[in-house]
Design a protein around this motif. Structure first.
Motif, PDB file in Angstrom:
ATOM      1  N   ILE A   6       0.861  -1.176   0.000  1.00  0.00           N
ATOM      2  CA  ILE A   6       0.000   0.000   0.000  1.00  0.00           C
ATOM      3  C   ILE A   6       0.903   1.233   0.000  1.00  0.00           C
ATOM      4  O   ILE A   6       1.599   1.506   0.983  1.00  0.00           O
ATOM      5  CB  ILE A   6      -0.932   0.014   1.232  1.00  0.00           C
ATOM      6  N   HIS A   7       0.913   1.945  -1.114  1.00  0.00           N
ATOM      7  CA  HIS A   7       1.771   3.110  -1.275  1.00  0.00           C
ATOM      8  C   HIS A   7       1.111   4.348  -0.674  1.00  0.00           C
ATOM      9  O   HIS A   7      -0.085   4.552  -0.815  1.00  0.00           O
ATOM     10  CB  HIS A   7       2.074   3.351  -2.754  1.00  0.00           C
ATOM     11  N   VAL A   8       1.940   5.167  -0.022  1.00  0.00           N
ATOM     12  CA  VAL A   8       1.481   6.398   0.621  1.00  0.00           C
ATOM     13  C   VAL A   8       2.309   7.560   0.082  1.00  0.00           C
ATOM     14  O   VAL A   8       3.526   7.445  -0.065  1.00  0.00           O
ATOM     15  CB  VAL A   8       1.663   6.330   2.159  1.00  0.00           C
ATOM     16  N   ARG A   9       1.642   8.666  -0.205  1.00  0.00           N
ATOM     17  CA  ARG A   9       2.328   9.897  -0.607  1.00  0.00           C
ATOM     18  C   ARG A   9       1.881  10.995   0.344  1.00  0.00           C
ATOM     19  O   ARG A   9       0.701  11.137   0.632  1.00  0.00           O
ATOM     20  CB  ARG A   9       1.990  10.274  -2.048  1.00  0.00           C
ATOM     21  N   PHE A  10       2.863  11.767   0.820  1.00  0.00           N
ATOM     22  CA  PHE A  10       2.613  12.810   1.808  1.00  0.00           C
ATOM     23  C   PHE A  10       2.739  14.204   1.198  1.00  0.00           C
ATOM     24  O   PHE A  10       3.530  14.423   0.278  1.00  0.00           O
ATOM     25  CB  PHE A  10       3.610  12.705   2.961  1.00  0.00           C
ATOM     26  N   ASN A  11       1.969  15.139   1.751  1.00  0.00           N
ATOM     27  CA  ASN A  11       2.110  16.560   1.429  1.00  0.00           C
ATOM     28  C   ASN A  11       3.320  17.102   2.197  1.00  0.00           C
ATOM     29  O   ASN A  11       3.847  16.438   3.093  1.00  0.00           O
ATOM     30  CB  ASN A  11       0.855  17.335   1.867  1.00  0.00           C
ATOM     31  N   ASN A  12       3.719  18.334   1.889  1.00  0.00           N
ATOM     32  CA  ASN A  12       4.852  18.958   2.589  1.00  0.00           C
ATOM     33  C   ASN A  12       4.600  19.143   4.078  1.00  0.00           C
ATOM     34  O   ASN A  12       5.543  19.204   4.862  1.00  0.00           O
ATOM     35  CB  ASN A  12       5.196  20.308   1.954  1.00  0.00           C
ATOM     36  N   ALA A  14       3.232  16.958   5.987  1.00  0.00           N
ATOM     37  CA  ALA A  14       3.212  15.593   6.534  1.00  0.00           C
ATOM     38  C   ALA A  14       1.824  14.958   6.591  1.00  0.00           C
ATOM     39  O   ALA A  14       1.671  13.871   7.131  1.00  0.00           O
ATOM     40  CB  ALA A  14       3.877  15.516   7.897  1.00  0.00           C
ATOM     41  N   THR A  15       0.812  15.598   6.028  1.00  0.00           N
ATOM     42  CA  THR A  15      -0.488  14.946   5.923  1.00  0.00           C
ATOM     43  C   THR A  15      -0.480  14.040   4.690  1.00  0.00           C
ATOM     44  O   THR A  15       0.303  14.231   3.762  1.00  0.00           O
ATOM     45  CB  THR A  15      -1.629  15.975   5.808  1.00  0.00           C
ATOM     46  N   VAL A  16      -1.348  13.067   4.678  1.00  0.00           N
ATOM     47  CA  VAL A  16      -1.400  12.100   3.576  1.00  0.00           C
ATOM     48  C   VAL A  16      -2.195  12.689   2.418  1.00  0.00           C
ATOM     49  O   VAL A  16      -3.333  13.133   2.596  1.00  0.00           O
ATOM     50  CB  VAL A  16      -2.041  10.779   4.058  1.00  0.00           C
ATOM     51  N   SER A  17      -1.604  12.671   1.235  1.00  0.00           N
ATOM     52  CA  SER A  17      -2.316  13.157   0.050  1.00  0.00           C
ATOM     53  C   SER A  17      -2.907  11.997  -0.743  1.00  0.00           C
ATOM     54  O   SER A  17      -3.978  12.130  -1.322  1.00  0.00           O
ATOM     55  CB  SER A  17      -1.400  13.992  -0.836  1.00  0.00           C
ATOM     56  N   GLU A  18      -2.206  10.860  -0.779  1.00  0.00           N
ATOM     57  CA  GLU A  18      -2.679   9.686  -1.516  1.00  0.00           C
ATOM     58  C   GLU A  18      -2.273   8.433  -0.761  1.00  0.00           C
ATOM     59  O   GLU A  18      -1.197   8.379  -0.180  1.00  0.00           O
ATOM     60  CB  GLU A  18      -2.036   9.620  -2.905  1.00  0.00           C
ATOM     61  N   LEU A  26     -13.439   6.341   3.980  1.00  0.00           N
ATOM     62  CA  LEU A  26     -12.409   7.005   4.771  1.00  0.00           C
ATOM     63  C   LEU A  26     -11.616   8.000   3.935  1.00  0.00           C
ATOM     64  O   LEU A  26     -11.333   7.754   2.762  1.00  0.00           O
ATOM     65  CB  LEU A  26     -11.419   5.983   5.343  1.00  0.00           C
ATOM     66  N   ALA A  27     -11.224   9.088   4.576  1.00  0.00           N
ATOM     67  CA  ALA A  27     -10.293  10.028   3.959  1.00  0.00           C
ATOM     68  C   ALA A  27      -8.904   9.384   3.969  1.00  0.00           C
ATOM     69  O   ALA A  27      -8.632   8.458   4.753  1.00  0.00           O
ATOM     70  CB  ALA A  27     -10.276  11.331   4.751  1.00  0.00           C
ATOM     71  N   ALA A  28      -8.024   9.871   3.118  1.00  0.00           N
ATOM     72  CA  ALA A  28      -6.677   9.306   3.017  1.00  0.00           C
ATOM     73  C   ALA A  28      -5.961   9.309   4.369  1.00  0.00           C
ATOM     74  O   ALA A  28      -5.351   8.308   4.764  1.00  0.00           O
ATOM     75  CB  ALA A  28      -5.874  10.078   1.974  1.00  0.00           C
ATOM     76  N   GLN A  29      -6.024  10.419   5.095  1.00  0.00           N
ATOM     77  CA  GLN A  29      -5.350  10.507   6.396  1.00  0.00           C
ATOM     78  C   GLN A  29      -5.945   9.525   7.396  1.00  0.00           C
ATOM     79  O   GLN A  29      -5.212   8.891   8.163  1.00  0.00           O
ATOM     80  CB  GLN A  29      -5.436  11.935   6.947  1.00  0.00           C
ATOM     81  N   ASP A  30      -7.258   9.346   7.369  1.00  0.00           N
ATOM     82  CA  ASP A  30      -7.915   8.413   8.292  1.00  0.00           C
ATOM     83  C   ASP A  30      -7.519   6.963   8.007  1.00  0.00           C
ATOM     84  O   ASP A  30      -7.332   6.173   8.933  1.00  0.00           O
ATOM     85  CB  ASP A  30      -9.436   8.567   8.223  1.00  0.00           C
ATOM     86  N   TRP A  31      -7.374   6.605   6.746  1.00  0.00           N
ATOM     87  CA  TRP A  31      -6.956   5.249   6.374  1.00  0.00           C
ATOM     88  C   TRP A  31      -5.509   5.018   6.830  1.00  0.00           C
ATOM     89  O   TRP A  31      -5.184   3.980   7.385  1.00  0.00           O
ATOM     90  CB  TRP A  31      -7.126   5.035   4.881  1.00  0.00           C
ATOM     91  N   ARG A  50       7.292   9.747   0.663  1.00  0.00           N
ATOM     92  CA  ARG A  50       6.550   8.532   0.357  1.00  0.00           C
ATOM     93  C   ARG A  50       6.776   7.478   1.427  1.00  0.00           C
ATOM     94  O   ARG A  50       7.686   7.574   2.224  1.00  0.00           O
ATOM     95  CB  ARG A  50       7.003   7.961  -0.990  1.00  0.00           C
ATOM     96  N   GLY A  51       5.947   6.464   1.412  1.00  0.00           N
ATOM     97  CA  GLY A  51       6.098   5.323   2.296  1.00  0.00           C
ATOM     98  C   GLY A  51       5.285   4.161   1.763  1.00  0.00           C
ATOM     99  O   GLY A  51       4.544   4.300   0.791  1.00  0.00           O
ATOM    100  N   VAL A  52       5.423   3.014   2.406  1.00  0.00           N
ATOM    101  CA  VAL A  52       4.701   1.830   1.961  1.00  0.00           C
ATOM    102  C   VAL A  52       4.382   0.940   3.157  1.00  0.00           C
ATOM    103  O   VAL A  52       5.189   0.795   4.067  1.00  0.00           O
ATOM    104  CB  VAL A  52       5.507   1.063   0.883  1.00  0.00           C
TER     105      VAL A  52
END
Length: 69
Positions: A6-12, A14-18, A26-31, A50-52
């Motif tokens: 599960i790939h994660v992309r963060f905004n500057n 540090a909130t989750v954008s994708e 659920l919103a991206a941050q909630d998931w 990014r993260g996974v």
């Protein structure tokens, strides 16, 4: 056993954008928060905001139980 990434992309800020495999309820941050709270040693930080999460298909199914899609 099938593994899921599960790939994660963060905004500057540090909130989750994708984030992948996100239930529509659920919103991206909630998931991201749900996965973070309910898994251990499954998350890996990557460079570039990014993260996974690495989970088995069975773990993912259990995590999605009870979440309306």
């Amino acid at each position: 056993m099938e593994n899921i990434m599960i790939h994660v992309r963060f905004n500057n800020d540090a909130t989750v954008s994708e984030i992948g495999e996100r239930p529509s309820a659920l919103a991206a941050q909630d998931w991201f928060n749900h996965l973070s709270r309910n898994t251990q040693n499954c998350y890996e930080s990557l460079s570039g905001g990014r993260g996974v999460f690495r989970l088995s298909a069975e773990q993912l199914d259990v995590l999605k139980q009870g979440i309306s899609t």
